[in-house]
Design a protein around this motif. Sequence first.
Motif, PDB file in Angstrom:
ATOM      1  N   TYR A  93       0.788  -1.268   0.122  1.00  0.00           N
ATOM      2  CA  TYR A  93      -0.016  -0.122   0.010  1.00  0.00           C
ATOM      3  C   TYR A  93       0.947   1.183  -0.042  1.00  0.00           C
ATOM      4  O   TYR A  93       1.618   1.359   0.931  1.00  0.00           O
ATOM      5  N   GLU A  94       0.856   1.929  -1.149  1.00  0.00           N
ATOM      6  CA  GLU A  94       1.390   3.317  -1.297  1.00  0.00           C
ATOM      7  C   GLU A  94       0.741   4.115  -0.469  1.00  0.00           C
ATOM      8  O   GLU A  94       0.066   5.024  -1.052  1.00  0.00           O
ATOM      9  N   ARG A  95       1.103   4.441   0.625  1.00  0.00           N
ATOM     10  CA  ARG A  95       0.241   5.237   1.627  1.00  0.00           C
ATOM     11  C   ARG A  95       0.489   6.897   1.276  1.00  0.00           C
ATOM     12  O   ARG A  95      -0.504   7.809   1.352  1.00  0.00           O
ATOM     13  N   PHE A  96       1.635   7.103   1.027  1.00  0.00           N
ATOM     14  CA  PHE A  96       2.165   8.625   0.801  1.00  0.00           C
ATOM     15  C   PHE A  96       3.205   8.789  -0.268  1.00  0.00           C
ATOM     16  O   PHE A  96       4.075   7.784  -0.044  1.00  0.00           O
ATOM     17  N   PRO A  97       3.026   9.464  -1.129  1.00  0.00           N
ATOM     18  CA  PRO A  97       4.114   9.706  -2.274  1.00  0.00           C
ATOM     19  C   PRO A  97       5.377  10.094  -1.594  1.00  0.00           C
ATOM     20  O   PRO A  97       5.783  10.725  -0.738  1.00  0.00           O
ATOM     21  N   ALA A  98       6.486   9.108  -2.163  1.00  0.00           N
ATOM     22  CA  ALA A  98       7.806   9.014  -1.365  1.00  0.00           C
ATOM     23  C   ALA A  98       8.547  10.597  -1.707  1.00  0.00           C
ATOM     24  O   ALA A  98       9.584  10.900  -0.832  1.00  0.00           O
TER      25      ALA A  98
ATOM     26  N   GLN B 152       5.210  16.053   4.608  1.00  0.00           N
ATOM     27  CA  GLN B 152       3.983  16.080   4.954  1.00  0.00           C
ATOM     28  C   GLN B 152       3.973  17.314   6.230  1.00  0.00           C
ATOM     29  O   GLN B 152       5.104  17.292   7.058  1.00  0.00           O
TER      30      GLN B 152
ATOM     31  N   GLY C 232       9.469  12.948   2.382  1.00  0.00           N
ATOM     32  CA  GLY C 232       9.047  12.007   3.522  1.00  0.00           C
ATOM     33  C   GLY C 232       9.120  12.502   4.764  1.00  0.00           C
ATOM     34  O   GLY C 232       8.794  11.840   5.863  1.00  0.00           O
ATOM     35  N   GLN C 233       9.383  13.755   4.822  1.00  0.00           N
ATOM     36  CA  GLN C 233       9.472  14.358   6.032  1.00  0.00           C
ATOM     37  C   GLN C 233       7.939  14.845   6.600  1.00  0.00           C
ATOM     38  O   GLN C 233       7.145  15.038   6.109  1.00  0.00           O
ATOM     39  N   ASN C 234       8.019  14.551   7.947  1.00  0.00           N
ATOM     40  CA  ASN C 234       6.910  14.866   8.730  1.00  0.00           C
ATOM     41  C   ASN C 234       7.101  15.953   9.706  1.00  0.00           C
ATOM     42  O   ASN C 234       7.725  15.975  10.580  1.00  0.00           O
TER      43      ASN C 234
END
Lengths: 180, 528
Positions: free
Chosen positions: A38-43, A47, A158-160
Amino acid sequence: MSKLSSKPLPKPLAYLGQAVVYGAVAVLLGYFSTSPAYERFPADKAQLVLSFTHIGERTTPCRKLTREEIAELAANMRRSEVCERERVPLYVELSLDGEDLYSASLAPTGLSRDGAAQVHERFTLAPGQHHLRLAMRDSARETGFDYESELAIELRPGQNFVVDFRPEFGGFRFGRQEGS
Amino acid sequence: MIRGILANGFLWLEARLDTLFGARWNPLYQLGALGFFYYWIVAVSGIYLYIFFDTGTTVAYESVEYLTHEQWYLGGVQRSFHRYASDGLVLMMAVHVVREYAYGRLKGPRWFTWVTGVPIAGLVIASGITGYWLVWDQLAQYIAIVTAEWFDWLGIFGDPIVRNFLTPESLDDRFFTLLIFIHIAVPLLALLALWIHLQRITRPAINPNRGLAVGTFVMLVALSLIKPAVSHAPADLVAVPTHLQLDWYYLAAYPLMEILSYGAVWAIVLTVTLVLLVLPWLPPRWKPRPAVVHLESCNGCGRCADDCPYEAILMRPRSDELPFEQEARVNPSLCISCGICAGACPPATPFRRKSDLVPGIELPDLTVATLRDQLEAACAGIELKPRILVFGCDHGAPRQALEGSGAAVINQPCIAALPPSFIDYALSRNLADGVLITGCREGTCEFRFGNEWTTQRIEGQRDPYLRKRVPRERIRTLWASAREGARLCEEIRAFRDDLQALERPEPGGGGRVPDSEERKAAKAESHV
């Protein structure tokens, strides 16, 4: 008494068939325990999370009681002022590189509207340098803001990046930055 | 219609698996027991993992990594066991629910077992989710955040739960202590729920057949070695989990939460739960009336209570003047109206005078007296010789398949509702030349023990026995499903051929039991 039932297969064939069935179940278990991915978030994106709870000012300021009013109260209920419970909604604005990203009026929680207002929003952003501006009004004033912050940030893929609000630390708090 | 399609699908698959595994090892007949087996594997492997698991934001991941890689030969295998057996449990549970629904085993008194099964599904899923959470890798991070946001959507928490997962600093080690407590407590609750689930079932099958257990265990070992369970990268609240290898058995709802909305998934979960809970009461209505006890004929032998598959009959101290210690009492709310009790009742014999033909217990909608009338009427109408009488059940091979076959057919709710003396009656009274008994496919009896009790009664292993004098070569049993009408016809033809061969006198060969008139005539002849 004769018993009629479907004819069983020869043993070697039956065992082979059983192995196939067990194998199929194993494949079913093994595959769906991890797949499809599951690709939950584009790499290649980052965010930003705006998340805080904060209690606004009272809709009506507390009022000092007069000496007579205090005297009328039962001895164990006497106090110097009375306060309405209801709080004002918070008004929040978040803009990124001069563009509005989020603005909302956040109602206080609770049946008497006396609880903290909450926000938890996620935004997907392009990585790189950005200019972040946050503003919040938590009083009954109609224009302007009680808290404002601006920050230059650099987001990596990929940073949150978390934006919180802690009045005890003076207002908006920002998540960990690259190299911080 | 959906139910019919599903039922047909199961009947087809069960028949195929019967040829490979035989009825005793057929996994579809032991789904509940297999579920239990998986549960115990999860429990035992979980105890081992717990010994090495550390609770803490960084040490949790490290301890699982140690088990997986440093101790792969034992800890790693146990971890894989833990995962795959948990997945197997969900798979068994899902197929079990669909199969019971397909066969309509949720109406009437069966509502209790159905309804008490619903929370078990929720508890098992919750156990699995908290288990994935404990590893504290990126998958755990994703599950933690989405679960927290899902609950926060309800708006009933003062401070949103998700704020516990905002930054590494906001997460406390002790959170993992709480989590492992939940991960142990919820499966224990599920076990309690399973115990309640089985309360209204006599002799529940909670252990699979040994062969099936061995096969399942070997399969899990192989799977654990071929594809060991591994973790994602460690959780990092400063980064967003991107590529996730979800365990779809437990986490299928998570992408839905993000694709639809948290509210939509709450609506789906609540609607599905509600529908499952009310299904037993949706049309068509449950109509059969429960069994009734005729105290004047009940001698308190207890055979009906022994044979009842749903604990609907209890033996209680005598309430009348008759000189017996006990009497049978039916709990109408548990009685499924299978009639097995009537089949077990010794006074339910057609040899009694019609006025006396009141057994100790019977179904009000199909009394033993009615059954004898049906038998006599049906046999009187047989024209084709040798005359075959078929005792069938409502859930096995369909009686319509026998139209035009020349055989007389009498159907009952369950084949074990047939008192064995009726077979004796049909043959010894020369009403039929052969009796074919047919019920559900072996292992799939609608009322759990129909085939087993019938076989044991005919073979003289279970009271009431079929009398020894009844020629067994004139009796056939056929266990066939509702899809196997053609097989029933085929067997009737074969049986007829065999009976024809029997009609040709053989020295010392078995023949029909002479009835009383024939015996009298023979005696008179011998006097002459």
